[in-house]
Design a protein around this motif. Structure first.
Motif, PDB file in Angstrom:
ATOM      1  N   ARG A 146       0.860  -1.189   0.000  1.00 54.90           N
ATOM      2  CA  ARG A 146       0.000   0.000   0.000  1.00 54.90           C
ATOM      3  C   ARG A 146       0.891   1.233   0.000  1.00 54.90           C
ATOM      4  O   ARG A 146       2.079   1.154   0.343  1.00 54.90           O
ATOM      5  CB  ARG A 146      -0.942   0.001   1.200  1.00 54.90           C
ATOM      6  CG  ARG A 146      -0.243  -0.023   2.540  1.00 54.90           C
ATOM      7  CD  ARG A 146      -1.243   0.056   3.692  1.00 54.90           C
ATOM      8  NE  ARG A 146      -2.024  -1.162   3.792  1.00 54.90           N
ATOM      9  CZ  ARG A 146      -1.686  -2.196   4.570  1.00 54.90           C
ATOM     10  NH1 ARG A 146      -0.575  -2.133   5.285  1.00 54.90           N
ATOM     11  NH2 ARG A 146      -2.434  -3.255   4.643  1.00 54.90           N
ATOM     12  N   THR A 178       0.675   5.898   0.194  1.00 47.11           N
ATOM     13  CA  THR A 178      -0.045   7.170   0.205  1.00 47.11           C
ATOM     14  C   THR A 178       0.924   8.273  -0.195  1.00 47.11           C
ATOM     15  O   THR A 178       2.135   8.179   0.027  1.00 47.11           O
ATOM     16  CB  THR A 178      -0.645   7.503   1.590  1.00 47.11           C
ATOM     17  OG1 THR A 178       0.374   7.375   2.594  1.00 47.11           O
ATOM     18  CG2 THR A 178      -1.812   6.579   1.926  1.00 47.11           C
ATOM     19  N   SER A 233      -6.134   7.825  14.998  1.00 46.30           N
ATOM     20  CA  SER A 233      -7.321   8.537  14.526  1.00 46.30           C
ATOM     21  C   SER A 233      -7.890   9.430  15.622  1.00 46.30           C
ATOM     22  O   SER A 233      -8.273  10.581  15.373  1.00 46.30           O
ATOM     23  CB  SER A 233      -8.379   7.552  14.040  1.00 46.30           C
ATOM     24  OG  SER A 233      -8.720   6.639  15.069  1.00 46.30           O
ATOM     25  N   HIS A 282      -0.579  12.025   6.871  1.00 43.03           N
ATOM     26  CA  HIS A 282      -0.441  10.575   6.781  1.00 43.03           C
ATOM     27  C   HIS A 282       0.741  10.159   7.639  1.00 43.03           C
ATOM     28  O   HIS A 282       1.579  10.979   8.019  1.00 43.03           O
ATOM     29  CB  HIS A 282      -0.352  10.063   5.339  1.00 43.03           C
ATOM     30  CG  HIS A 282       0.879  10.445   4.569  1.00 43.03           C
ATOM     31  ND1 HIS A 282       1.186   9.904   3.339  1.00 43.03           N
ATOM     32  CD2 HIS A 282       1.898  11.310   4.828  1.00 43.03           C
ATOM     33  CE1 HIS A 282       2.308  10.411   2.882  1.00 43.03           C
ATOM     34  NE2 HIS A 282       2.758  11.262   3.769  1.00 43.03           N
ATOM     35  N   CYS A 333      -0.149   4.375  10.528  1.00 45.06           N
ATOM     36  CA  CYS A 333      -1.410   3.927   9.923  1.00 45.06           C
ATOM     37  C   CYS A 333      -1.234   3.908   8.407  1.00 45.06           C
ATOM     38  O   CYS A 333      -1.838   4.715   7.695  1.00 45.06           O
ATOM     39  CB  CYS A 333      -2.567   4.843  10.306  1.00 45.06           C
ATOM     40  SG  CYS A 333      -3.272   4.533  11.922  1.00 45.06           S
ATOM     41  N   LYS A 337      -3.610   5.155   4.911  1.00 46.29           N
ATOM     42  CA  LYS A 337      -4.687   6.065   5.276  1.00 46.29           C
ATOM     43  C   LYS A 337      -4.221   7.516   5.195  1.00 46.29           C
ATOM     44  O   LYS A 337      -3.057   7.824   5.455  1.00 46.29           O
ATOM     45  CB  LYS A 337      -5.189   5.778   6.690  1.00 46.29           C
ATOM     46  CG  LYS A 337      -5.848   4.418   6.839  1.00 46.29           C
ATOM     47  CD  LYS A 337      -6.431   4.234   8.231  1.00 46.29           C
ATOM     48  CE  LYS A 337      -7.136   2.888   8.359  1.00 46.29           C
ATOM     49  NZ  LYS A 337      -7.728   2.700   9.704  1.00 46.29           N
ATOM     50  N   PHE A 356      -5.539  11.374   6.673  1.00 43.86           N
ATOM     51  CA  PHE A 356      -6.409  12.028   7.643  1.00 43.86           C
ATOM     52  C   PHE A 356      -6.613  13.484   7.222  1.00 43.86           C
ATOM     53  O   PHE A 356      -5.651  14.161   6.861  1.00 43.86           O
ATOM     54  CB  PHE A 356      -5.783  11.976   9.041  1.00 43.86           C
ATOM     55  CG  PHE A 356      -5.603  10.583   9.574  1.00 43.86           C
ATOM     56  CD1 PHE A 356      -6.449  10.090  10.556  1.00 43.86           C
ATOM     57  CD2 PHE A 356      -4.577   9.762   9.114  1.00 43.86           C
ATOM     58  CE1 PHE A 356      -6.282   8.809  11.063  1.00 43.86           C
ATOM     59  CE2 PHE A 356      -4.407   8.479   9.604  1.00 43.86           C
ATOM     60  CZ  PHE A 356      -5.267   8.006  10.584  1.00 43.86           C
TER      61      PHE A 356
END
Length: 268
Positions: free
Chosen positions: A121, A123, A210, A229, A233, A236, A238
């Motif tokens: 993954r 981001t 979170s 980010h 996490c 994801k 935020f």
């Protein structure tokens, strides 16, 4: 690897359009997560190519500047690698900053090896602005992180934040941070620095990231849009928004989403 490079290109094209709103700095951070075995094979390739020592040197800096790298091994044995590219310039032409970031990303042999290692993954977080608070320097260029001079981040993780707007009470929050024994590097004078430090404060108290993010953004006064980010996490992003001066738009696609604080940010 090609898919991620295409996404980086889309983000840089978007930031290029946003430079009309401010262009004294630009930055991009990329968080990649790999299986433990994939990272060990990657490390062997980097050592074979003579790149591993350079990776370690890039991970030992006190301030998040261009070329920075952070490594974090999760409880599940997976490895997260965060790479940062930055540029700051008081005077220059529109497009110069993004051309510089493209050249740095294109020539980064460590990134090339990482993207070929099979990422689970990833981001991307990117930013351009007028430095309304603080000097126009790489240290103040967004994203900024939660590294302080008095110790490590929670569980060794890094929190990267970009801000559109202002944290009006950052001096009070900074004073409270320093009263508690914290120290911020003297090269960092942007109000944005207090955001990841405040998030870390709640995370260090045992809050999930979170919740730590929600509690921290409730402490900030002013009008702002915040994006975060973290390798704590992976996968994801935020987002938070307050006041009437800034906005957050979210573009939805079949297999990804793309937030931006200006609608030009996702024309691409």
């Amino acid at each position: 690897a090609l898919a991620i490079y295409k996404e980086i290109n889309a983000v840089l094209n978007s930031i290029d359009r946003l430079e009309v709103r401010g262009r004294d700095s630009a930055g991009l951070s990329l968080i990649l997560t790999l299986e433990g075995d994939a990272y060990r094979r990657l490390r062997s390739r980097l050592e074979h190519r003579g790149l591993y020592d350079g990776l370690l040197q890039r991970s030992r800096r006190d301030v998040l500047v261009d070329g920075g790298i952070c490594l974090l091994e999760g409880d599940d044995g997976r490895m997260s690698v965060t790479l940062t590219y930055k540029v700051a310039a008081e005077i220059g032409r529109l497009g110069d900053n993004i051309l510089f970031l493209r050249s740095r990303i294109r020539s980064d042999a460590v990134l090339q090896e990482l993207l070929g290692a099979g990422c689970l993954r990833h981001t991307l977080l990117s930013h351009t602005r007028w430095a309304s608070v603080g000097a126009i320097t790489e240290a103040n260029c967004h994203p900024v992180d939660n590294q302080a001079l008095d110790g490590a981040a929670p569980r060794g993780g890094r929190i990267h934040v970009c801000l559109n707007g202002d944290i009006d009470n950052y001096r009070e929050l900074k004073a409270a941070f320093e009263a508690g024994g914290g120290r911020i590097h003297t090269d960092i004078t942007t109000d944005t620095k207090i955001i990841p430090l405040q998030i870390e404060r709640y995370a260090a108290a045992g809050r999930p990231l979170s919740e730590a993010f929600r509690r921290a953004v409730n402490d900030f006064e002013g009008s702002h849009a915040i994006a975060m980010h973290s390798d704590l996490c992976p996968g994801k992003i935020f987002l938070a928004q307050r006041g009437s001066g800034q906005a957050i738009f979210v573009g939805l696609a079949r297999d990804h989403y793309m937030p931006a604080s200006e609608v030009y940010g996702f024309i691409e």
